[in-house]
Design an enzyme around this catalytic site. Structure first.
Site, PDB file in Angstrom:
ATOM      1  N   ASP A  33       0.679  -1.141   0.003  1.00 27.31           N
ATOM      2  CA  ASP A  33       0.148   0.083   0.238  1.00 27.31           C
ATOM      3  C   ASP A  33       0.860   1.194  -0.263  1.00 27.31           C
ATOM      4  O   ASP A  33       0.748   2.200  -0.717  1.00 27.31           O
ATOM      5  CB  ASP A  33      -1.018   0.060   1.231  1.00 27.31           C
ATOM      6  CG  ASP A  33      -2.194  -0.859   1.083  1.00 27.31           C
ATOM      7  OD1 ASP A  33      -2.036  -1.809   0.096  1.00 27.31           O
ATOM      8  OD2 ASP A  33      -2.862  -1.130   2.204  1.00 27.31           O
ATOM      9  N   ASP A  37       0.779   4.228  -2.690  1.00 26.18           N
ATOM     10  CA  ASP A  37       0.433   5.530  -2.195  1.00 26.18           C
ATOM     11  C   ASP A  37       1.631   6.414  -2.842  1.00 26.18           C
ATOM     12  O   ASP A  37       1.260   7.465  -3.111  1.00 26.18           O
ATOM     13  CB  ASP A  37       0.502   5.766  -0.522  1.00 26.18           C
ATOM     14  CG  ASP A  37      -1.028   5.044  -0.274  1.00 26.18           C
ATOM     15  OD1 ASP A  37      -1.618   4.657  -1.309  1.00 26.18           O
ATOM     16  OD2 ASP A  37      -0.910   4.794   0.886  1.00 26.18           O
ATOM     17  N   SER A  82     -11.922 -16.081 -42.085  1.00 25.56           N
ATOM     18  CA  SER A  82     -12.485 -17.367 -41.390  1.00 25.56           C
ATOM     19  C   SER A  82     -11.798 -18.396 -42.226  1.00 25.56           C
ATOM     20  O   SER A  82     -10.734 -18.298 -43.294  1.00 25.56           O
ATOM     21  CB  SER A  82     -13.841 -17.660 -41.450  1.00 25.56           C
ATOM     22  OG  SER A  82     -14.314 -17.098 -42.887  1.00 25.56           O
ATOM     23  N   LEU A  83     -12.150 -19.696 -42.208  1.00 24.10           N
ATOM     24  CA  LEU A  83     -11.472 -21.064 -42.817  1.00 24.10           C
ATOM     25  C   LEU A  83     -12.381 -21.575 -43.620  1.00 24.10           C
ATOM     26  O   LEU A  83     -13.503 -21.538 -43.268  1.00 24.10           O
ATOM     27  CB  LEU A  83     -10.722 -21.964 -41.919  1.00 24.10           C
ATOM     28  CG  LEU A  83      -9.545 -21.520 -41.149  1.00 24.10           C
ATOM     29  CD1 LEU A  83      -9.138 -22.816 -40.080  1.00 24.10           C
ATOM     30  CD2 LEU A  83      -8.402 -21.246 -42.115  1.00 24.10           C
ATOM     31  N   LYS A 113      -8.120 -28.401 -34.274  1.00 20.84           N
ATOM     32  CA  LYS A 113      -8.941 -26.907 -34.511  1.00 20.84           C
ATOM     33  C   LYS A 113      -9.698 -26.791 -33.059  1.00 20.84           C
ATOM     34  O   LYS A 113     -10.538 -27.756 -32.669  1.00 20.84           O
ATOM     35  CB  LYS A 113     -10.060 -27.189 -35.513  1.00 20.84           C
ATOM     36  CG  LYS A 113     -10.631 -26.005 -35.811  1.00 20.84           C
ATOM     37  CD  LYS A 113     -11.358 -26.084 -36.981  1.00 20.84           C
ATOM     38  CE  LYS A 113     -12.094 -24.902 -37.444  1.00 20.84           C
ATOM     39  NZ  LYS A 113     -13.270 -24.543 -36.270  1.00 20.84           N
ATOM     40  N   GLU A 171      -7.597 -18.791 -29.884  1.00 23.21           N
ATOM     41  CA  GLU A 171      -8.879 -19.055 -29.477  1.00 23.21           C
ATOM     42  C   GLU A 171      -8.924 -19.043 -28.041  1.00 23.21           C
ATOM     43  O   GLU A 171      -8.091 -19.544 -27.311  1.00 23.21           O
ATOM     44  CB  GLU A 171      -8.748 -20.375 -29.892  1.00 23.21           C
ATOM     45  CG  GLU A 171     -10.402 -21.125 -30.375  1.00 23.21           C
ATOM     46  CD  GLU A 171     -10.620 -20.649 -31.941  1.00 23.21           C
ATOM     47  OE1 GLU A 171     -11.818 -20.613 -32.050  1.00 23.21           O
ATOM     48  OE2 GLU A 171      -9.794 -20.145 -32.687  1.00 23.21           O
ATOM     49  N   LYS A 287      -2.478 -26.302 -42.960  1.00 22.73           N
ATOM     50  CA  LYS A 287      -1.750 -24.842 -43.445  1.00 22.73           C
ATOM     51  C   LYS A 287      -0.692 -25.361 -44.139  1.00 22.73           C
ATOM     52  O   LYS A 287       0.225 -26.314 -43.878  1.00 22.73           O
ATOM     53  CB  LYS A 287      -1.412 -23.946 -42.356  1.00 22.73           C
ATOM     54  CG  LYS A 287      -2.600 -23.312 -41.772  1.00 22.73           C
ATOM     55  CD  LYS A 287      -2.252 -22.524 -40.264  1.00 22.73           C
ATOM     56  CE  LYS A 287      -3.217 -22.074 -39.483  1.00 22.73           C
ATOM     57  NZ  LYS A 287      -3.276 -21.598 -38.371  1.00 22.73           N
ATOM     58  N   CYS A 405     -48.686 -45.667 -13.090  1.00 25.56           N
ATOM     59  CA  CYS A 405     -47.763 -46.676 -13.729  1.00 25.56           C
ATOM     60  C   CYS A 405     -48.343 -46.906 -15.165  1.00 25.56           C
ATOM     61  O   CYS A 405     -49.303 -47.393 -15.064  1.00 25.56           O
ATOM     62  CB  CYS A 405     -47.441 -47.832 -13.153  1.00 25.56           C
ATOM     63  SG  CYS A 405     -46.426 -49.189 -13.878  1.00 25.56           S
TER      64      CYS A 405
END
Ligand code: ZN
Length: 428
Positions: A33, A37, A82-83, A113, A171, A287, A405
């Site tokens: 603290d 300060d 995007s893919l 992925k 992600e 890729k 039942c």
């Protein structure tokens, strides 16, 4: 002199905000603290002496930190693509054939992925300046404060040759083990559970109060680069090594291979073992590893031509809950089950799924007539996860446990006090 003062005020303001963030949001004070300060008083003194340099966002203007996520909109520096997807090996072969038309030889980088939320982290001079959701690919929402609560995301990059500007794509995900624990604690508190880890990740990231995000064990994996200044890469795999060396959370679950057969092997291996991964995966991304070949191939209007997602068959699908019926087991136990419009999921057609007991139905919040999300993971029996509330039209109705039942007409009752199951007394 004046530039120096301006710089000093800026630095002090940032430092104080950082300490406040750690103290108020992360509940983890980094200095005493007294030391805090001292910084604070220094800033107040400078701001009084040089009010022209006081920042509009000065911490001295806010009481108690005041950290709240605004979700304000910002543009990505480089568009977030995007893919394209393929769903079987012959579609994948077509993609390989298209790439094969380029004369240059290349290798393939295969990676799992992650089924999470796309995120764009902007680092300026090694410092996390902004984190945006994907949004529409051009513009995303600012979730910087919330991302800063995720332990694996460095606020400051470490290591050598840090670029002046770097967009890192990745992600956000909810680890599976932690997801089960979260749902258990939500259920215990009488709160609705999340249908799946992806929803839990989204719900945890999209909080106005970053303290709530901080309380959830979110994690991130990075797998790409957007705008970059002061650095270049010759290979995708080299980029990953560099990102890792700077302290960014790359995945170890990638592999560079030479042939289509090896790509297929990677795909099959993870399809078989997809439930042993610490996060949900919904496929494999392939890729072109060489950046010059990537550049030659270029982009369509929405996706790179040099990457493709091979999607596994979905384990979660939605269907209509036509009715809730009950069956009487050998021991007389009466079990409600979902009777659904037939739907194909994880390789088989599903019409029935157990709902266990009346309390479970209330807990899941499903009504007869709902469109429901169901899951069948591998060989596991199908499970109703949750209703899709947006699809309700008002015609849905609550299930009422029968009092007699369905087999013999006897009055059903719990066999002991507090028993969640009811039974037919004529069985056994
Ligand atoms: Zn009976």
């Amino acid at each position: 002199m004046s530039a120096e003062i301006r710089h000093q005020i800026q630095e002090l303001s940032e430092e104080i905000r950082d300490h406040q963030f750690k103290y108020y949001v992360l509940d983890n004070a980094s200095i005493t603290d007294a030391a805090f300060d001292k910084l604070w008083n220094k800033l107040v003194e400078l701001e009084q002496k040089y009010p022209q340099y006081k920042l509009e966002s000065s911490p001295t203007l806010e009481v108690g930190g005041g950290f709240s996520t605004s979700f304000s909109q910002h543009d990505h520096i480089e568009k977030m693509m995007s893919l394209d997807n393929v769903f079987d090996k012959s579609e994948l072969d077509n993609w390989f054939d298209r790439i094969g038309k380029t004369e240059v030889k290349n290798t393939w980088l295969c990676e799992v992925k992650v089924d999470g939320l796309a995120i764009n982290l902007l680092y300026e001079n090694g410092r996390l300046a902004r984190a945006l959701t994907r949004g529409n690919g051009t513009t995303g929402e600012d979730v910087t404060l919330n991302i800063k609560t995720i332990k694996s995301v460095p606020i400051e990059l470490t290591g050598k040759n840090i670029p002046s500007q770097l967009e890192v794509r990745g992600e956000v995900f909810f680890p599976l083990k932690a997801f089960d624990e979260l749902n258990d604690s939500l259920a215990e508190a009488g709160k609705p559970r999340f249908a799946n880890p992806r929803n839990a990740a989204a719900g945890s990231l999209r909080q106005k109060d970053p303290k709530i995000t901080a309380s959830r064990p979110l994690d991130v994996v990075v797998h790409g680069i957007g705008a970059a200044n002061g650095v270049s890469f010759d290979k995708q795999s080299t980029a990953y090594e560099l990102l890792k060396s700077w302290g960014l959370p790359t995945s170890s679950r990638y592999q560079v291979v030479n042939t289509r057969e090896e790509v297929a092997k990677f795909i099959d291996q993870y399809e078989k073992n997809r439930h042993s991964v610490e996060h949900e995966i919904d496929g494999v991304v392939i890729k072109v590893n060489e950046i010059d070949v990537q550049n030659n191939l270029g982009f369509t209007s929405r996706a790179p031509k040099w990457a493709i997602a091979f999607k596994y068959p979905p384990e979660e699908v939605s269907t209509k809950l036509l009715d809730i019926r009950v069956s009487v087991g050998r021991t007389g136990r009466v079990t409600p089950f979902a009777f659904m419009e037939p739907v194909k999921v994880a390789g088989s057609t599903v019409t029935n799924a157990t709902l266990h007991n009346a309390q479970e139905i209330i807990r899941k919040g499903v009504l007869i007539g709902d469109t429901v999300l169901i899951r069948k993971a591998g060989d596991v029996i199908p499970e109703v996860l949750a209703p899709i509330i947006e699809k309700r039209d008002g015609s849905e109705r609550a299930f009422v446990m029968p009092s007699k039942c369905p087999d013999c007409g006897s009055k059903l009752r719990a066999m002991s006090e507090g028993d969640v199951d009811i039974r037919c007394p004529n069985s056994q």
